[in-house]
Design an enzyme around this catalytic site. Structure first.
Site, short mmCIF file in Angstrom:
data_model
loop_
_atom_site.label_atom_id
_atom_site.label_comp_id
_atom_site.label_asym_id
_atom_site.label_seq_id
_atom_site.Cartn_x
_atom_site.Cartn_y
_atom_site.Cartn_z
N GLU A 97 0.69 -98.98 38.01
CA GLU A 97 0.00 -99.51 37.03
C GLU A 97 0.32 -98.99 35.50
O GLU A 97 0.16 -99.82 34.46
CB GLU A 97 -1.46 -99.60 37.23
CG GLU A 97 -1.88 -98.41 37.09
CD GLU A 97 -3.52 -98.28 37.44
OE1 GLU A 97 -4.21 -99.30 37.05
OE2 GLU A 97 -3.98 -97.51 37.97
N CYS A 110 23.03 -91.61 53.06
CA CYS A 110 21.64 -92.24 52.47
C CYS A 110 20.54 -91.90 53.61
O CYS A 110 19.68 -91.60 53.69
CB CYS A 110 21.49 -93.46 52.08
SG CYS A 110 23.34 -94.12 51.79
N TYR A 129 23.51 -86.50 42.02
CA TYR A 129 22.83 -86.97 43.07
C TYR A 129 22.70 -85.99 44.29
O TYR A 129 21.62 -85.39 44.80
CB TYR A 129 23.46 -88.24 43.61
CG TYR A 129 23.16 -89.44 43.01
CD1 TYR A 129 22.22 -90.50 43.20
CD2 TYR A 129 23.95 -89.96 41.86
CE1 TYR A 129 22.00 -91.57 42.72
CE2 TYR A 129 23.71 -90.86 41.02
CZ TYR A 129 22.93 -91.87 41.68
OH TYR A 129 22.75 -93.07 40.80
N GLU A 166 19.68 -83.47 45.65
CA GLU A 166 18.96 -83.83 46.72
C GLU A 166 18.92 -82.67 47.67
O GLU A 166 17.89 -82.32 48.47
CB GLU A 166 19.64 -85.16 47.41
CG GLU A 166 19.26 -86.37 46.51
CD GLU A 166 19.82 -87.66 46.92
OE1 GLU A 166 19.38 -88.63 46.51
OE2 GLU A 166 20.91 -87.73 47.77
N LYS A 201 20.20 -88.22 55.04
CA LYS A 201 19.64 -87.66 54.19
C LYS A 201 18.28 -87.70 53.86
O LYS A 201 17.27 -86.83 53.52
CB LYS A 201 20.69 -87.63 52.59
CG LYS A 201 20.08 -87.04 51.44
CD LYS A 201 19.12 -87.90 50.84
CE LYS A 201 19.17 -89.55 50.51
NZ LYS A 201 20.35 -89.97 49.38
N HIS A 225 -4.69 -101.03 40.94
CA HIS A 225 -5.38 -99.68 40.68
C HIS A 225 -6.23 -99.12 41.70
O HIS A 225 -6.81 -99.89 42.33
CB HIS A 225 -6.83 -99.99 39.54
CG HIS A 225 -7.41 -98.58 39.32
ND1 HIS A 225 -6.64 -97.84 38.09
CD2 HIS A 225 -8.39 -98.11 39.15
CE1 HIS A 225 -7.47 -96.80 37.94
NE2 HIS A 225 -8.64 -97.05 38.55
N CYS A 279 27.08 -94.00 54.48
CA CYS A 279 25.54 -94.36 54.12
C CYS A 279 24.75 -94.06 55.55
O CYS A 279 23.80 -92.97 55.52
CB CYS A 279 25.31 -95.59 53.59
SG CYS A 279 23.51 -95.74 53.39
P1 NDP Z 1 28.21 -87.05 41.05
O1 NDP Z 1 29.42 -87.68 40.42
O2 NDP Z 1 26.95 -87.65 41.20
O3 NDP Z 1 28.01 -85.40 40.64
C1 NDP Z 1 29.04 -84.42 40.74
C2 NDP Z 1 28.57 -83.28 40.20
O4 NDP Z 1 29.52 -82.31 40.40
C3 NDP Z 1 28.43 -83.39 38.47
O5 NDP Z 1 27.16 -82.35 38.42
C4 NDP Z 1 29.58 -82.78 37.94
O6 NDP Z 1 29.63 -82.48 36.90
C5 NDP Z 1 30.02 -81.85 39.12
N1 NDP Z 1 31.36 -81.48 39.04
C6 NDP Z 1 32.37 -82.39 39.11
N2 NDP Z 1 33.50 -81.66 39.47
C7 NDP Z 1 33.57 -80.31 39.40
C8 NDP Z 1 34.22 -79.18 38.86
N3 NDP Z 1 35.47 -79.29 39.03
N4 NDP Z 1 33.56 -78.18 38.82
C9 NDP Z 1 32.15 -77.95 38.58
N5 NDP Z 1 31.21 -79.14 38.72
C10 NDP Z 1 32.02 -80.52 39.04
O7 NDP Z 1 28.66 -86.90 42.79
P2 NDP Z 1 27.99 -86.50 44.14
O8 NDP Z 1 28.97 -85.84 44.84
O9 NDP Z 1 26.69 -86.01 43.76
O10 NDP Z 1 27.64 -88.16 44.54
C11 NDP Z 1 28.78 -89.17 44.65
C12 NDP Z 1 28.14 -90.48 44.25
O11 NDP Z 1 27.29 -90.84 45.64
C13 NDP Z 1 26.93 -90.60 43.31
O12 NDP Z 1 27.53 -90.64 42.00
C14 NDP Z 1 26.31 -91.67 43.62
O13 NDP Z 1 26.76 -92.73 43.15
C15 NDP Z 1 26.43 -91.66 45.16
N6 NDP Z 1 25.28 -91.22 45.77
C16 NDP Z 1 24.03 -91.85 45.50
C17 NDP Z 1 22.86 -91.31 46.28
C18 NDP Z 1 21.66 -92.21 46.21
O14 NDP Z 1 21.60 -93.11 45.80
N7 NDP Z 1 20.45 -91.37 46.16
C19 NDP Z 1 22.73 -90.15 46.84
C20 NDP Z 1 24.13 -89.42 46.84
C21 NDP Z 1 25.27 -89.83 46.35
P3 NDP Z 1 29.45 -83.24 35.43
O15 NDP Z 1 28.21 -83.81 35.54
O16 NDP Z 1 29.54 -82.36 34.44
O17 NDP Z 1 30.61 -84.08 35.48
#
Ligand code: NDP
Length: 462
Positions: free
Chosen positions: A444, A52, A181, A185, A55, A439, A47
């Site tokens: 709101e 976080c 996510y 982002e 980012k 407001h 993080c």
């Molecule tokens: P996520 O699990 O959110 O997203 C992964 C993405 O990659 C999904 O769209 C998934 O598709 C796709 N994917 C996975 N495997 C493959 C593959 N083999 N081929 C093609 N596409 C694939 O993971 P992130 O890496 O974005 O983030 C990890 C975690 O970290 C998040 O889930 C969150 O909990 C945390 N995080 C939180 C943030 C915040 O609070 N703002 C910011 C960043 C991370 P599909 O949906 O189809 O499975």
């Protein structure tokens, strides 16, 4: 019993100096435990070091582009704006270094022994860090996770979010692969900073698992901002070219890009930790299996945060660590409550959410009253920007309890944090209605929603 305890070097050994590990170590020490922690990279964890915090600094940086343009509607004339990537990265690195120092100082002030190096369990009470061997009564695993690339060839030409924070220069063209996510982002960050961004996602709509109105609204806004979003598309082949990378997509198209960023999920860091030697069971994705008290299959070994693959969010890891300390060191055993955890996606505009999506609420509660409002935020009445805010409240009809709140738009994360308190406290729609609005704000809207959207039952009856 006491004699056994005293024979260990430490009461608690924490593996991993990220959000969960540092909080667990400090609080256990404050409760009187003798604590050591080991970190192999930098104190602060994902993080603070490459998640976080940096980012969000990059999100702030990328937003100025729009802010300068929007200022004109308010009478400002802003001269030609320039942007210096190296200056941004240097400023970000200074801030991350400062925060890392704070983490180390907090540990020292709490009397925690902070070690550097890779820790490995030799058995359920013995940890090896470099050439040191130490014993501990209790072990807390808080090693986090790491980004993973899809299977197949050519991914050595791509980067993960780890490297995105240290690029030598801002690429002109970026292809972001994924729809979660991190993908959303970074697509926003690079787009805001002036790169031409293509985002490719395998599913029908980005942000799987979020409310459908949130997903559709955000996708529409990203496209309006110039991100070329291609859904239901995968990457077939990746080729290095003289200029950059040629990415061959499943629809037959080839996209030439300077940077390919894979944001395709993360996996728990459980390799080379000696967990098998200690008898700690892992699940199918390699996460430490834990109960509601974060206790693993070994009674003296606990795990918190991303390494357990529950909800991968820093504040969740911190609360899991607090519940662990209450359970083990404060004589107040309590499970971690993973219900109604709010979260935000720092996309542009941002998304924030707490509670159930409409689909999940329907599956759990049956009949619902759904309230939705979509409007142009006041700022954009003068800026002229075509950007909408969408808010949505989901109420279970029988008890009138608010079970979900969702927002896409300016300040959504700041707004939903407050709404999350109400939902956590079990507020009903009547409680929202009885609350006076502030407001003029977007927030709101959450207390002035009067007419539910026609339920699917009504539409079906027509
Ligand atoms: P996520 O699990 O959110 O997203 C992964 C993405 O990659 C999904 O769209 C998934 O598709 C796709 N994917 C996975 N495997 C493959 C593959 N083999 N081929 C093609 N596409 C694939 O993971 P992130 O890496 O974005 O983030 C990890 C975690 O970290 C998040 O889930 C969150 O909990 C945390 N995080 C939180 C943030 C915040 O609070 N703002 C910011 C960043 C991370 P599909 O949906 O189809 O499975």
């Amino acid at each position: 019993m006491d004699a056994t305890m005293a024979s260990y070097d430490y009461d608690l050994f924490v593996i991993g100096g990220g959000s969960g590990g540092v909080r667990g170590a400090r609080m256990a020490a404050a409760a009187g435990a003798r604590v050591a922690v080991a970190e192999e990279y930098r104190y602060g964890g994902t993080c603070v070091i490459r998640g976080c915090v940096p980012k969000k600094l990059l999100v702030y940086a990328s937003h100025f582009h729009e802010d300068f343009a929007d200022a004109a509607g308010f009478g400002w004339s802003v001269g030609a704006a320039g942007f210096d990537w190296a200056a941004l990265i240097a400023a970000k690195d200074r801030e991350i270094g400062r925060l890392e120092g704070i983490y180390e100082r907090l540990l020292a002030d709490a009397g925690v022994t902070a070690l550097r190096g890779h820790a490995r369990l030799l058995d359920d009470h013995t940890v090896e860090v470099g050439d040191r061997k130490v014993s501990a009564e209790t072990i807390l695993i808080a090693t986090g996770g790491h980004p993973v690339f899809p299977p197949g060839h050519g991914w050595e030409h791509a980067i993960s979010s780890n490297e995105a924070f240290h690029l030598a220069r801002l690429p002109e063209r970026v292809l972001v692969y994924g729809g979660g996510y991190i993908a959303v982002e970074f697509a926003g960050i690079f787009n805001g900073l002036g790169a031409r961004v293509t985002q490719v996602y395998r599913g029908p709509q980005i942000l799987r698992g979020f409310d459908d109105d949130v997903r559709d609204t955000l996708a529409g806004e990203l496209v309006k901002k110039g991100i070329a979003l291609q859904v239901e598309t995968t990457i077939d082949r990746i080729e290095k070219t003289a200029q950059g990378v040629a990415v061959h997509l499943s629809d037959g198209e080839t996209v030439e890009t300077d940077l390919l960023l894979a944001a395709t999920g993360r996996r728990p860091n459980t390799g080379n930790l000696g967990l098998d030697a200690a008898g700690v069971e892992l699940d199918a994705v390699g996460a430490v299996k834990v109960d509601a008290f974060s206790r693993s299959s070994r009674p003296n070994i606990y795990a918190v945060g991303d390494v357990t693959d529950r909800i991968a969010l820093t504040p969740v890891a911190i609360q899991e660590a607090m519940a662990f300390v209450d359970t083990v060191y404060r004589g107040r055993p309590r499970p971690m409550d993973h219900e109604n955890v709010p979260s935000a996606v720092f996309s542009q505009p941002p998304v924030a959410t707490v509670g159930l999506t409409e689909a999940a609420a329907r599956a759990r509660h049956g009949a619902l009253d759904v309230y939705r409002s979509s409007f142009r935020p006041m700022k954009h009445t003068l800026s002229g920007r075509d950007e909408k805010t969408m808010i949505k409240l989901i109420v279970e009809r029988a008890g009138q309890k608010v079970v979900g709140a969702h927002m896409v738009g300016l300040d959504a994360p700041e707004i939903i944090q407050g709404v999350a308190i109400a939902i956590k406290a079990g507020a009903t729609k009547a409680d929202f209605d009885a609350t006076v609005g502030i407001h003029p704000t977007a927030a709101e809207e959450f207390v002035t929603l009067r007419e539910p959207v026609p339920p699917p039952e009504a539409a079906a009856a027509e």
